[in-house]
Design an enzyme around this catalytic site. Structure first.
Site, PDB file in Angstrom:
ATOM      1  N   ARG A 230       0.855  -1.184   0.000  1.00  0.00           N
ATOM      2  CA  ARG A 230       0.000   0.000   0.000  1.00  0.00           C
ATOM      3  C   ARG A 230       0.892   1.235   0.000  1.00  0.00           C
ATOM      4  NH1 ARG A 230      -3.387  -2.731  -1.593  1.00  0.00           N
ATOM      5  NH2 ARG A 230      -5.458  -3.197  -0.793  1.00  0.00           N
ATOM      6  N   ASP A 254       4.372  -0.173  -7.011  1.00  0.00           N
ATOM      7  CA  ASP A 254       3.105  -0.553  -7.644  1.00  0.00           C
ATOM      8  C   ASP A 254       1.957   0.203  -6.989  1.00  0.00           C
ATOM      9  OD1 ASP A 254       1.539  -2.192  -9.474  1.00  0.00           O
ATOM     10  OD2 ASP A 254       0.769  -3.197  -7.678  1.00  0.00           O
ATOM     11  N   GLU A 259      -2.740   7.633  -4.787  1.00  0.00           N
ATOM     12  CA  GLU A 259      -3.076   7.023  -6.083  1.00  0.00           C
ATOM     13  C   GLU A 259      -4.561   7.108  -6.435  1.00  0.00           C
ATOM     14  OE1 GLU A 259      -1.866   2.913  -5.030  1.00  0.00           O
ATOM     15  OE2 GLU A 259      -3.920   2.316  -5.399  1.00  0.00           O
ATOM     16  N   HIS A 291      -0.872  -0.074  -9.564  1.00  0.00           N
ATOM     17  CA  HIS A 291      -1.598  -1.072  -8.759  1.00  0.00           C
ATOM     18  C   HIS A 291      -2.012  -2.258  -9.638  1.00  0.00           C
ATOM     19  CE1 HIS A 291      -3.635  -1.179  -4.632  1.00  0.00           C
ATOM     20  NE2 HIS A 291      -3.568  -2.419  -5.086  1.00  0.00           N
TER      21      HIS A 291
HETATM   22  P1  NAI Z   1      -1.372 -11.284   4.929  1.00  0.00           P
HETATM   23  O1  NAI Z   1      -2.418 -10.830   5.892  1.00  0.00           O
HETATM   24  O2  NAI Z   1      -1.306 -12.731   4.552  1.00  0.00           O
HETATM   25  O3  NAI Z   1       0.077 -10.874   5.490  1.00  0.00           O
HETATM   26  C1  NAI Z   1       0.344  -9.625   6.064  1.00  0.00           C
HETATM   27  C2  NAI Z   1       1.492  -9.814   7.039  1.00  0.00           C
HETATM   28  O4  NAI Z   1       1.834  -8.539   7.574  1.00  0.00           O
HETATM   29  C3  NAI Z   1       1.136 -10.728   8.228  1.00  0.00           C
HETATM   30  O5  NAI Z   1       2.129 -11.716   8.407  1.00  0.00           O
HETATM   31  C4  NAI Z   1       1.086  -9.760   9.404  1.00  0.00           C
HETATM   32  O6  NAI Z   1       1.477 -10.367  10.631  1.00  0.00           O
HETATM   33  C5  NAI Z   1       2.071  -8.712   8.960  1.00  0.00           C
HETATM   34  N1  NAI Z   1       1.930  -7.459   9.693  1.00  0.00           N
HETATM   35  C6  NAI Z   1       0.813  -6.929  10.250  1.00  0.00           C
HETATM   36  N2  NAI Z   1       1.113  -5.774  10.877  1.00  0.00           N
HETATM   37  C7  NAI Z   1       2.445  -5.587  10.701  1.00  0.00           C
HETATM   38  C8  NAI Z   1       3.345  -4.593  11.140  1.00  0.00           C
HETATM   39  N3  NAI Z   1       2.936  -3.562  11.884  1.00  0.00           N
HETATM   40  N4  NAI Z   1       4.641  -4.700  10.779  1.00  0.00           N
HETATM   41  C9  NAI Z   1       5.072  -5.757  10.041  1.00  0.00           C
HETATM   42  N5  NAI Z   1       4.273  -6.748   9.618  1.00  0.00           N
HETATM   43  C10 NAI Z   1       2.967  -6.654   9.952  1.00  0.00           C
HETATM   44  O7  NAI Z   1      -1.541 -10.373   3.639  1.00  0.00           O
HETATM   45  P2  NAI Z   1      -1.057 -10.663   2.146  1.00  0.00           P
HETATM   46  O8  NAI Z   1      -2.105 -11.403   1.412  1.00  0.00           O
HETATM   47  O9  NAI Z   1       0.317 -11.233   2.186  1.00  0.00           O
HETATM   48  O10 NAI Z   1      -1.042  -9.180   1.549  1.00  0.00           O
HETATM   49  C11 NAI Z   1      -0.099  -8.218   1.991  1.00  0.00           C
HETATM   50  C12 NAI Z   1      -0.517  -6.865   1.479  1.00  0.00           C
HETATM   51  O11 NAI Z   1      -0.398  -6.851   0.047  1.00  0.00           O
HETATM   52  C13 NAI Z   1      -1.990  -6.494   1.731  1.00  0.00           C
HETATM   53  O12 NAI Z   1      -2.148  -5.885   2.978  1.00  0.00           O
HETATM   54  C14 NAI Z   1      -2.313  -5.551   0.607  1.00  0.00           C
HETATM   55  O13 NAI Z   1      -2.159  -4.244   1.086  1.00  0.00           O
HETATM   56  C15 NAI Z   1      -1.260  -5.844  -0.450  1.00  0.00           C
HETATM   57  N6  NAI Z   1      -1.827  -6.297  -1.718  1.00  0.00           N
HETATM   58  C16 NAI Z   1      -1.506  -5.608  -2.874  1.00  0.00           C
HETATM   59  C17 NAI Z   1      -1.996  -6.003  -4.098  1.00  0.00           C
HETATM   60  C18 NAI Z   1      -1.603  -5.300  -5.365  1.00  0.00           C
HETATM   61  O14 NAI Z   1      -2.207  -5.549  -6.429  1.00  0.00           O
HETATM   62  N7  NAI Z   1      -0.601  -4.433  -5.353  1.00  0.00           N
HETATM   63  C19 NAI Z   1      -2.932  -7.138  -4.205  1.00  0.00           C
HETATM   64  C20 NAI Z   1      -3.167  -7.826  -2.948  1.00  0.00           C
HETATM   65  C21 NAI Z   1      -2.644  -7.399  -1.765  1.00  0.00           C
END
Ligand code: NAI
Length: 344
Positions: A230, A254, A259, A291
């Site tokens: 993000r 990305d 944005e 994105h």
């Molecule tokens: P997920 O929920 O599986 O993993 C997120 C990780 O971040 C977890 O291990 C969590 O413990 C950790 N986390 C939470 N708070 C934190 C902090 N303060 N400091 C460090 N780590 C922390 O999520 P996933 O599926 O891996 O997605 C990650 C991110 O990718 C999403 O939040 C979303 O913003 C982004 N995303 C971007 C896309 C794109 O097209 N550019 C598409 C899908 C997701």
């Protein structure tokens, strides 16, 4: 069942039409984004389907509630654009927690390789029959240290990809995964040791601007930053300063904090009203994609199928609503979802 589908793009329609038709669901495809001015378009619909740049604040939620909308279905994983706490008790919020973590992790690596091996520069040159190699020197990934922030679904796949390149991986996560074989280090140490830093954690009050001037100050000279998570994770002003000071070697973005009114739109032929983004894009060592990391056929199908099932689960299932979110999620004693019930 009618669903108001905001911020429709041509690539959304085929998969949603396909999976919707299977379940007798009619999507009202709207090109406009959801906000206080467009919320009335949801009149007569049982649910709204929204994406990352729709505005789902308290005022919008209140009006949707008055209109009788029961479900806000995010066709994304991230939900920082929804006032989850305000929706509680009024409208159920569902999302697609994972539609293709591979798509995002692979895009992060694609940007990284493009940047380091100067593919974007070479592509433009050879199209003009410029076969010079000057300025295209890269470096090998093998043996380099990559710092991964957030080791959830996407972060872990990215780690596997990096290990395939022979990189040394260190990571930081607020909630480290036990027995994962990942070398977790404190954030400051990750900043200090990493040649490449890739962000895979959600945007929260705690993570907003986690990459700021102070953090950049702790990083190695020439560090490469990759953000497919993000935009708000990075203070873009500080990033630009870091690039101008030659501290940051390259940035692969990305996502961008501002944005919302820019990405997903064709603004060629317009004057971009965002000095900071214009400046970043003008830098030779910055790559911006809008994105796009999720945008694969597999992800589009998974998003449509899961969203249709999420909405149906509210109307047709007793017990819990599939992939429902609320501000109490994760609080063991309060989380009703874990007890297989709707959040309220
Ligand atoms: P997920 O929920 O599986 O993993 C997120 C990780 O971040 C977890 O291990 C969590 O413990 C950790 N986390 C939470 N708070 C934190 C902090 N303060 N400091 C460090 N780590 C922390 O999520 P996933 O599926 O891996 O997605 C990650 C991110 O990718 C999403 O939040 C979303 O913003 C982004 N995303 C971007 C896309 C794109 O097209 N550019 C598409 C899908 C997701």
């Amino acid at each position: 069942m009618k669903i108001a589908f905001y911020d429709t793009k041509p690539y959304d329609k085929p998969s949603f039409e396909h999976y919707g038709a299977l379940k007798d669901m009619q999507f009202r495809f709207l090109e406009t984004r959801l906000n206080e001015d467009t919320v009335e378009l949801a009149r007569g619909c049982e649910a709204v389907c929204v994406f990352v740049n729709d505005t789902v604040n308290a005022a919008v939620i209140d009006r949707l509630y008055e209109l009788g909308v029961k479900v806000i279905a995010l066709r994304s994983a991230g939900y920082n654009n929804v006032d989850i706490q305000h929706a509680f008790g009024k409208i159920h919020v569902v999302h697609v927690p994972s539609y293709s973590p591979y798509a995002v992790a692979e895009h992060a690596m694609a940007m990284l390789l493009t940047s380091v091996r100067r593919i974007h520069k070479a592509y433009n040159r050879t199209r003009e029959f410029n076969f010079s190699l000057n300025g295209l020197t890269g470096f090998v990934f093998h043996g380099k240290t990559v710092g991964v922030i957030g080791t959830g679904k996407i972060g872990r796949i990215f780690i596997d990809i990096c290990r395939g390149f022979g990189m040394h991986v260190i990571a930081y996560d607020r909630y480290p995964a036990p027995d994962s074989g990942i070398e977790y280090v404190p954030l400051e140490e990750l900043f200090r040791r990493s040649d490449i830093i890739s962000l895979h954690c959600p945007l929260t009050d705690e993570t907003r601007h986690m990459i700021n001037a102070e953090a950049i100050g702790q990083m190695k000279k020439g560090v490469i930053l990759v953000n497919t998570s993000r935009g708000g994770l990075i203070d873009a002003e500080a990033l630009l300063e870091g690039i101008k000071a030659r501290k940051i070697g390259a940035a692969c973005l990305d996502v961008y904090e501002e944005e919302a009114d820019i990405f997903f739109e064709d603004l060629s032929g317009h004057i971009l009203n965002d000095e900071l983004l214009s400046r970043l894009i003008s830098m030779p060592n910055v790559i911006v994609t809008s994105h796009q990391a999720f945008l694969t056929e597999e992800a589009l199908n998974n998003i449509a199928e899961t969203t249709v099932n999420n909405i149906l689960s509210y109307f047709e299932k007793d017990g819990c609503c599939d992939n429902e979110l609320c501000y109490r999620c994760g609080h063991i004693d309060q989380c009703r979802h874990q007890r297989k019930e709707k959040c309220f």
